[in-house]
Design a protein around this motif. Structure first.
Motif, PDB file in Angstrom:
ATOM      1  N   LEU A  61       0.881  -1.000   0.053  1.00 16.13           N
ATOM      2  CA  LEU A  61      -0.001   0.077  -0.157  1.00 16.13           C
ATOM      3  C   LEU A  61       0.967   1.127  -0.014  1.00 16.13           C
ATOM      4  N   VAL A  62       0.615   1.832  -1.045  1.00 23.19           N
ATOM      5  CA  VAL A  62       1.663   3.318  -1.185  1.00 23.19           C
ATOM      6  C   VAL A  62       0.731   4.313  -1.409  1.00 23.19           C
ATOM      7  N   MET A  70       7.674   4.622 -11.037  1.00 21.66           N
ATOM      8  CA  MET A  70       7.113   4.165  -9.649  1.00 21.66           C
ATOM      9  C   MET A  70       7.739   3.102  -9.275  1.00 21.66           C
ATOM     10  N   GLY A  71       7.784   2.025 -10.128  1.00 21.34           N
ATOM     11  CA  GLY A  71       8.355   0.688  -9.699  1.00 21.34           C
ATOM     12  C   GLY A  71       9.939   1.085  -9.198  1.00 21.34           C
ATOM     13  N   THR A  72      10.813   1.712  -9.974  1.00 16.35           N
ATOM     14  CA  THR A  72      12.088   1.947  -9.643  1.00 16.35           C
ATOM     15  C   THR A  72      12.023   2.478  -8.043  1.00 16.35           C
ATOM     16  N   ALA A  73      11.235   3.506  -8.059  1.00 16.28           N
ATOM     17  CA  ALA A  73      11.245   4.107  -6.849  1.00 16.28           C
ATOM     18  C   ALA A  73      10.761   3.407  -5.676  1.00 16.28           C
ATOM     19  N   ILE A  74      10.078   2.515  -5.573  1.00 13.87           N
ATOM     20  CA  ILE A  74       9.809   1.903  -4.461  1.00 13.87           C
ATOM     21  C   ILE A  74      10.555   0.652  -3.953  1.00 13.87           C
ATOM     22  N   LEU A  75      11.312   0.135  -4.900  1.00 16.07           N
ATOM     23  CA  LEU A  75      12.121  -0.943  -4.656  1.00 16.07           C
ATOM     24  C   LEU A  75      12.984  -1.011  -3.680  1.00 16.07           C
ATOM     25  N   GLY A  76      13.079  -1.673  -2.571  1.00 14.96           N
ATOM     26  CA  GLY A  76      13.924  -1.697  -1.458  1.00 14.96           C
ATOM     27  C   GLY A  76      13.652  -0.958  -0.207  1.00 14.96           C
ATOM     28  N   TYR A  77      12.734  -0.096  -0.283  1.00 15.35           N
ATOM     29  CA  TYR A  77      12.234   0.814   0.827  1.00 15.35           C
ATOM     30  C   TYR A  77      11.131   0.022   1.718  1.00 15.35           C
ATOM     31  N   LYS A  78      11.117   0.550   2.898  1.00 14.27           N
ATOM     32  CA  LYS A  78      10.447  -0.346   3.735  1.00 14.27           C
ATOM     33  C   LYS A  78       9.164   0.587   4.450  1.00 14.27           C
ATOM     34  N   GLU A  79       8.259   0.065   5.076  1.00 17.62           N
ATOM     35  CA  GLU A  79       7.142   0.765   5.713  1.00 17.62           C
ATOM     36  C   GLU A  79       7.471   1.832   6.801  1.00 17.62           C
ATOM     37  N   GLY A  80       6.923   2.752   6.201  1.00 17.37           N
ATOM     38  CA  GLY A  80       7.228   3.932   6.928  1.00 17.37           C
ATOM     39  C   GLY A  80       8.021   5.076   6.189  1.00 17.37           C
ATOM     40  N   ASP A  81       8.754   4.679   5.212  1.00 16.67           N
ATOM     41  CA  ASP A  81       9.694   5.160   4.438  1.00 16.67           C
ATOM     42  C   ASP A  81       8.979   6.267   3.526  1.00 16.67           C
ATOM     43  N   ALA A  82       9.447   7.660   3.426  1.00 18.36           N
ATOM     44  CA  ALA A  82       8.820   8.580   2.720  1.00 18.36           C
ATOM     45  C   ALA A  82      10.006   9.423   1.886  1.00 18.36           C
ATOM     46  N   PHE A  83       9.887   9.559   0.712  1.00 18.52           N
ATOM     47  CA  PHE A  83      10.798  10.214  -0.193  1.00 18.52           C
ATOM     48  C   PHE A  83      10.247  10.879  -1.435  1.00 18.52           C
ATOM     49  N   ASP A  84      10.989  11.799  -2.068  1.00 16.58           N
ATOM     50  CA  ASP A  84      10.653  12.257  -3.313  1.00 16.58           C
ATOM     51  C   ASP A  84      11.166  11.727  -4.627  1.00 16.58           C
ATOM     52  N   ARG A 131      10.806  11.529  -8.938  1.00 16.99           N
ATOM     53  CA  ARG A 131      10.228  12.406 -10.105  1.00 16.99           C
ATOM     54  C   ARG A 131       9.493  11.504 -10.942  1.00 16.99           C
ATOM     55  N   ILE A 132       7.985  11.521 -11.085  1.00 15.96           N
ATOM     56  CA  ILE A 132       7.357  10.431 -11.911  1.00 15.96           C
ATOM     57  C   ILE A 132       6.523  11.078 -12.812  1.00 15.96           C
ATOM     58  N   THR A 133       6.591  10.742 -13.962  1.00 15.98           N
ATOM     59  CA  THR A 133       5.870  11.406 -15.079  1.00 15.98           C
ATOM     60  C   THR A 133       6.053  12.817 -15.071  1.00 15.98           C
ATOM     61  N   ASP A 134       7.436  13.464 -15.090  1.00 13.00           N
ATOM     62  CA  ASP A 134       7.869  14.746 -15.373  1.00 13.00           C
ATOM     63  C   ASP A 134       7.249  15.529 -14.391  1.00 13.00           C
ATOM     64  N   ARG A 135       7.013  15.223 -13.172  1.00 12.09           N
ATOM     65  CA  ARG A 135       6.856  15.859 -12.004  1.00 12.09           C
ATOM     66  C   ARG A 135       7.396  15.305 -10.587  1.00 12.09           C
ATOM     67  N   THR A 136       7.719  15.986  -9.718  1.00 13.62           N
ATOM     68  CA  THR A 136       8.122  15.335  -8.618  1.00 13.62           C
ATOM     69  C   THR A 136       7.069  15.078  -7.672  1.00 13.62           C
ATOM     70  N   ARG A 137       6.940  13.939  -6.925  1.00 12.82           N
ATOM     71  CA  ARG A 137       6.063  13.298  -6.258  1.00 12.82           C
ATOM     72  C   ARG A 137       6.630  12.879  -4.837  1.00 12.82           C
ATOM     73  N   ARG A 138       5.853  12.924  -3.739  1.00 13.37           N
ATOM     74  CA  ARG A 138       6.015  12.499  -2.546  1.00 13.37           C
ATOM     75  C   ARG A 138       5.690  11.037  -2.479  1.00 13.37           C
ATOM     76  N   VAL A 139       6.318  10.250  -2.171  1.00 12.72           N
ATOM     77  CA  VAL A 139       6.122   8.557  -1.967  1.00 12.72           C
ATOM     78  C   VAL A 139       6.489   8.088  -0.472  1.00 12.72           C
ATOM     79  N   ARG A 140       5.262   7.524  -0.260  1.00 14.23           N
ATOM     80  CA  ARG A 140       5.334   6.800   1.080  1.00 14.23           C
ATOM     81  C   ARG A 140       4.955   5.316   1.242  1.00 14.23           C
ATOM     82  N   ILE A 141       5.878   4.602   1.609  1.00 16.82           N
ATOM     83  CA  ILE A 141       5.297   3.191   1.903  1.00 16.82           C
ATOM     84  C   ILE A 141       4.489   2.986   3.157  1.00 16.82           C
TER      85      ILE A 141
END
Length: 303
Positions: free
Chosen positions: A231-232, A262-276, A278-288
């Protein structure tokens, strides 16, 4: 979110060209830029003669040109990479004085290194810096560059590909979090990159190279591995996704290729990690938010 963040965009628009012209009119910005007059004149000619919304092909003559954006997708500078044989030279400018002191220079250098070594396949990256440009010298030194040669006016700093890969693992950037991948996933992903060479996969290669590699039996259960379901949260949107190999990808069904942004972005991160990212030409905030299923935790892993 106070840590510095930079993404490099290869598309150069007419608006970008006008911004560049504005930066290059500031003498404090161009003070140590040896070819600033030539660059400024070139941009002025392009803007006046070429009435196209995108000017990327013109800026890439003789090298590759990138606009540097901060996490708010505001242009803050540019990078030019020129490859000659196995070596590549980097020219970097943070264009607005209001951004000086925000450590954006070091973040921009790291993004430039990623492109030079993983996309352009340089053996060595060189930065020629005016001897009095203390700010730039310190930024490159913080990123692991070593003095190669110098004159009273100019210092040449260099980073080799071998040293860079070692530096990636030992000196992570301020804004990054350690990621973990299993030994099996590393073997399969490395083979995928070598055999299939998916387009624009240098980000994935970079992530594999900087990751902490662990035995599949020992990987924490809350880490996103290949074939995990998670769940992302993407900005304010919650998504349930599975991380899969390209042949199994189906975005409509929530199956994300590891080679996608998005797939590359989430690889290897763990629950609770949040990071910026660039997805589809704009910066997004991603949280696992939660790892819903992990094959290693279930004992389902194989070569």
């Amino acid at each position: 979110m106070s840590q510095p963040f930079i993404s490099l965009c290869p598309e150069i628009t007419r608006a970008d060209a006008l911004t560049l012209m504005e930066w290059l009119e500031d003498e404090s910005v161009t003070r140590y830029l040896s070819d600033s007059r030539h660059v400024s004149r070139f941009i002025e000619q392009v803007v006046s003669r070429v009435h196209l919304p995108t000017l990327t092909h013109l800026f890439n003559q003789g090298g590759r040109f990138f606009m540097a954006y901060d996490r708010d997708d505001i242009p803050v500078g540019f990078v030019r990479l020129v490859k000659t044989g196995p070596h590549c030279e980097m020219v970097l400018v943070i264009g607005n004085r209001d951004n000086w002191g925000r450590r954006l220079g070091a973040s921009t250098i790291r993004e430039g290194m990623k492109l030079a070594f993983f996309d352009m396949r340089a053996d060595k990256l060189i930065a020629k810096i005016h001897a009095e440009n203390v700010r730039s010298l310190k930024a490159f030194e913080r990123c692991g560059f070593l003095l190669e040669r110098e004159t009273p006016a100019l210092k040449s700093l260099a980073m080799t590909s071998e040293r860079y890969r070692r530096f990636l693992r030992e000196n992570p950037a301020d804004h990054t979090t350690h990621i973990h991948i299993t030994e099996i996933d590393k073997v399969r992903l490395t083979t995928l990159l070598a055999v299939e060479q998916p387009e624009a996969a240098f980000d994935l290669e970079h992530e594999i190279e900087r990751a902490v590699v662990v035995d599949p039996h020992l990987v924490p259960q809350d880490v996103v591995t290949m074939n995990s379901k998670a769940l992302v949260r993407l900005d304010d949107e919650a998504l349930e996704v599975a991380l899969v190999y390209p042949d199994d990808a189906d975005e409509g069904a929530g199956k994300l290729s590891v080679c996608s942004d998005m797939g590359t972005a989430i690889l290897g991160y763990k629950e609770g990690d949040a990071f910026d990212w660039r997805i589809t030409d704009r910066t997004r905030r991603v949280r696992i938010e939660k790892v819903l299923y992990q094959p290693e935790a279930a004992g389902h892993f194989h070569l």
